[in-house]
Write a protein that holds these residues in place. Structure first.
Motif, PDB file in Angstrom:
ATOM      1  N   LYS A   1      -9.996   6.399   8.751  1.00 40.54           N
ATOM      2  CA  LYS A   1      -9.572   7.503   9.116  1.00 40.54           C
ATOM      3  C   LYS A   1      -9.709   7.807  10.837  1.00 40.54           C
ATOM      4  O   LYS A   1      -9.010   8.530  11.443  1.00 40.54           O
ATOM      5  CB  LYS A   1     -10.121   8.708   8.529  1.00 40.54           C
ATOM      6  CG  LYS A   1      -9.946   9.072   7.150  1.00 40.54           C
ATOM      7  CD  LYS A   1      -8.607   9.297   6.922  1.00 40.54           C
ATOM      8  CE  LYS A   1      -8.239   9.616   5.337  1.00 40.54           C
ATOM      9  NZ  LYS A   1      -6.988   9.962   4.938  1.00 40.54           N
TER      10      LYS A   1
ATOM     11  N   SER B   1       0.965  -1.175   0.055  1.00 41.02           N
ATOM     12  CA  SER B   1      -0.164   0.152   0.082  1.00 41.02           C
ATOM     13  C   SER B   1       0.917   1.077  -0.127  1.00 41.02           C
ATOM     14  O   SER B   1       1.855   1.110   0.104  1.00 41.02           O
ATOM     15  CB  SER B   1      -0.587   0.098   1.375  1.00 41.02           C
ATOM     16  OG  SER B   1      -0.195   0.066   2.473  1.00 41.02           O
ATOM     17  N   ASP B   2       0.287   2.076  -0.235  1.00 42.08           N
ATOM     18  CA  ASP B   2       0.953   3.659  -0.271  1.00 42.08           C
ATOM     19  C   ASP B   2       1.561   4.039   1.225  1.00 42.08           C
ATOM     20  O   ASP B   2       2.534   4.553   1.306  1.00 42.08           O
ATOM     21  CB  ASP B   2       0.062   4.689  -0.537  1.00 42.08           C
ATOM     22  CG  ASP B   2      -0.145   4.868  -1.999  1.00 42.08           C
ATOM     23  OD1 ASP B   2       0.425   4.037  -3.111  1.00 42.08           O
ATOM     24  OD2 ASP B   2      -1.293   5.303  -2.626  1.00 42.08           O
ATOM     25  N   ASN B   3       0.568   3.558   2.282  1.00 44.07           N
ATOM     26  CA  ASN B   3       0.964   3.581   3.605  1.00 44.07           C
ATOM     27  C   ASN B   3       2.498   2.970   3.776  1.00 44.07           C
ATOM     28  O   ASN B   3       3.268   3.356   4.578  1.00 44.07           O
ATOM     29  CB  ASN B   3      -0.106   3.366   4.529  1.00 44.07           C
ATOM     30  CG  ASN B   3       0.064   3.445   5.739  1.00 44.07           C
ATOM     31  OD1 ASN B   3       0.521   4.281   6.466  1.00 44.07           O
ATOM     32  ND2 ASN B   3      -0.067   2.271   6.560  1.00 44.07           N
TER      33      ASN B   3
ATOM     34  N   PRO C   1       2.938   7.689  10.259  1.00 36.65           N
ATOM     35  CA  PRO C   1       1.676   8.002   9.621  1.00 36.65           C
ATOM     36  C   PRO C   1       1.672   8.100   8.270  1.00 36.65           C
ATOM     37  O   PRO C   1       2.824   8.327   7.408  1.00 36.65           O
ATOM     38  CB  PRO C   1       1.384   9.591  10.183  1.00 36.65           C
ATOM     39  CG  PRO C   1       2.218   9.667  11.501  1.00 36.65           C
ATOM     40  CD  PRO C   1       3.580   8.945  10.917  1.00 36.65           C
ATOM     41  N   SER C   2       0.525   8.002   7.601  1.00 38.61           N
ATOM     42  CA  SER C   2       0.345   7.332   6.214  1.00 38.61           C
ATOM     43  C   SER C   2       0.727   8.777   5.018  1.00 38.61           C
ATOM     44  O   SER C   2       1.420   8.588   4.329  1.00 38.61           O
ATOM     45  CB  SER C   2      -1.032   7.031   5.833  1.00 38.61           C
ATOM     46  OG  SER C   2      -1.881   8.049   6.018  1.00 38.61           O
ATOM     47  N   GLU C   3       0.536   9.811   5.610  1.00 42.10           N
ATOM     48  CA  GLU C   3       0.567  11.083   4.939  1.00 42.10           C
ATOM     49  C   GLU C   3       1.912  11.978   5.386  1.00 42.10           C
ATOM     50  O   GLU C   3       2.099  13.194   4.943  1.00 42.10           O
ATOM     51  CB  GLU C   3      -0.630  11.886   4.859  1.00 42.10           C
ATOM     52  CG  GLU C   3      -1.461  11.066   4.032  1.00 42.10           C
ATOM     53  CD  GLU C   3      -3.000  11.817   3.847  1.00 42.10           C
ATOM     54  OE1 GLU C   3      -2.865  13.108   4.027  1.00 42.10           O
ATOM     55  OE2 GLU C   3      -3.796  11.251   3.582  1.00 42.10           O
TER      56      GLU C   3
ATOM     57  N   GLY D   1      -7.071   2.269   5.195  1.00 43.66           N
ATOM     58  CA  GLY D   1      -7.112   3.628   5.367  1.00 43.66           C
ATOM     59  C   GLY D   1      -7.865   4.206   6.429  1.00 43.66           C
ATOM     60  O   GLY D   1      -8.298   5.364   5.878  1.00 43.66           O
TER      61      GLY D   1
ATOM     62  N   ASN E   1       5.404   4.631   2.233  1.00 43.11           N
ATOM     63  CA  ASN E   1       5.664   5.912   2.925  1.00 43.11           C
ATOM     64  C   ASN E   1       6.634   5.517   4.137  1.00 43.11           C
ATOM     65  O   ASN E   1       7.510   6.178   4.606  1.00 43.11           O
ATOM     66  CB  ASN E   1       4.383   6.570   3.349  1.00 43.11           C
ATOM     67  CG  ASN E   1       4.895   7.985   3.745  1.00 43.11           C
ATOM     68  OD1 ASN E   1       5.485   8.546   3.032  1.00 43.11           O
ATOM     69  ND2 ASN E   1       4.447   8.328   4.952  1.00 43.11           N
TER      70      ASN E   1
ATOM     71  N   GLY F   1       3.830   1.229   8.447  1.00 42.60           N
ATOM     72  CA  GLY F   1       2.928   2.360   8.312  1.00 42.60           C
ATOM     73  C   GLY F   1       1.798   2.152   9.555  1.00 42.60           C
ATOM     74  O   GLY F   1       1.634   1.166  10.401  1.00 42.60           O
ATOM     75  N   THR F   2       1.084   3.271   9.955  1.00 49.32           N
ATOM     76  CA  THR F   2       0.548   3.208  10.852  1.00 49.32           C
ATOM     77  C   THR F   2      -0.891   2.638  10.771  1.00 49.32           C
ATOM     78  O   THR F   2      -1.668   2.149  11.576  1.00 49.32           O
ATOM     79  CB  THR F   2      -0.377   4.613  11.295  1.00 49.32           C
ATOM     80  OG1 THR F   2      -0.730   5.285  10.391  1.00 49.32           O
ATOM     81  CG2 THR F   2       1.134   5.302  12.077  1.00 49.32           C
ATOM     82  N   GLN F   3      -1.442   2.272   9.510  1.00 43.68           N
ATOM     83  CA  GLN F   3      -2.588   1.445   9.166  1.00 43.68           C
ATOM     84  C   GLN F   3      -2.407   0.841   7.906  1.00 43.68           C
ATOM     85  O   GLN F   3      -1.440   1.213   6.922  1.00 43.68           O
ATOM     86  CB  GLN F   3      -3.853   2.590   8.942  1.00 43.68           C
ATOM     87  CG  GLN F   3      -3.658   3.529   8.099  1.00 43.68           C
ATOM     88  CD  GLN F   3      -4.520   4.929   8.313  1.00 43.68           C
ATOM     89  OE1 GLN F   3      -4.653   5.314   9.451  1.00 43.68           O
ATOM     90  NE2 GLN F   3      -4.812   5.674   7.368  1.00 43.68           N
TER      91      GLN F   3
END
Length: 277
Positions: free
Chosen positions: A123, A11-13, A146-148, A121, A16, A115-117
């Motif tokens: 919220k 995943s993107d998360n 965190p994802s972002e 995703g 990251n 990642g955190t999640q």
């Protein structure tokens, strides 16, 4: 040479968190273990007894996992070209948390960074269930990203503590190493309970002060409030970019992970969060 486990679900998360790890330790010799686990959705009874219709299904999942890990490794190596970093791929038919713990033990890993999640995703939660379980069970520090979160050097480190821990240099090794390599300052935050520190707490505080003697640090005493409110109010006054806590029975961490209170109290992590066992 640091050994760091990087779990990924592609995943993107997860990516990251990998980027954060590579940038955080760009000046240090590291071996990174890119780890992915797969569990086919229908792996239960019929999969276990090798139903004819499902023979080979595990191979398909394994091939996909390994292929995606190899592509991920190639992407990171192409983007960063860091001769100090070595990447190993690890794919397993297993549950993620179990495999992370096994890999930490087998490779004598110094850190887990994740990642955190997950890919969902959600919220309303600040840590996904996988991250929570890894943090609770890991024998080495875990950094949740965190994802972002866009990479920032961890110059300002917030360290909330209740001084109930008999701190040791070994326990704080990874924190001290990060602080040294990034010339960080550590803000030690204690929330008052309305009582004076006990003799044991004073002793632990002095020991912590000594362990941090080669690192810029300050002690802060906040008035009686929840630790979560203390963290939030501290961040409003001074911008932090790294949070570190020691997990022990006396802190709010255990309750935080068991009770669904996160959304209620508004504790949404927006900076990397290291938990030390």
């Amino acid at each position: 040479m640091k050994r760091i486990v990087l779990p990924t679900d592609f995943s993107d998360n997860a990516y990251n968190a990998i980027l954060y790890a590579v940038k955080l330790f760009k000046e240090q010799e590291c071996t990174f273990y890119l780890l992915n686990t797969y569990t086919p959705a229908i792996y239960q009874a019929e999969y276990v007894i090798h139903s004819p219709g499902l023979i080979g299904l595990g191979d398909v999942y394994a091939e996909s996992s390994i292929s995606r890990l190899e592509k991920l490794k190639a992407k990171i190596e192409k983007e960063f070209k860091n001769p100090r970093h070595t990447f190993m791929i690890h794919s397993a038919f297993s549950l993620l948390v179990d495999e992370v713990l096994d890999t930490v033990k087998k490779e004598k890993a110094d850190l887990v960074i994740m990642g955190t999640q997950g890919a969902t995703g959600a919220k309303e939660i600040f840590l996904g269930s996988h991250t929570v379980h890894v943090i609770k069970k890991a024998t080495c520090p875990v950094i949740a990203v965190p994802s972002e979160f866009e990479y920032e050097k961890p110059k300002e480190i917030l360290f909330p503590t209740d001084f109930e821990v008999d701190y040791s240099e070994e326990q704080l090794r990874q924190l001290l190493d990060i602080a040294k390599n990034h010339i960080s300052s550590i803000e030690v935050m204690h929330v008052s309970t309305g009582y004076e520190l006990t003799e044991a707490q004073e002793k632990n505080k002095q020991k912590l002060d000594k362990l941090l003697s080669n690192t810029a640090h300050l002690f802060h005493d906040l008035p009686n409030q929840t630790v979560i409110d203390g963290i939030n109010s501290f961040q409003m006054k001074k911008r932090m970019n790294f949070l570190v806590m020691i997990q022990n029975k006396h802190t709010f961490l255990e309750r935080l992970f068991i009770e669904p209170v996160i959304k209620k109290v508004g504790f949404h992590i927006n900076i990397p969060f290291m938990v030390i066992p």
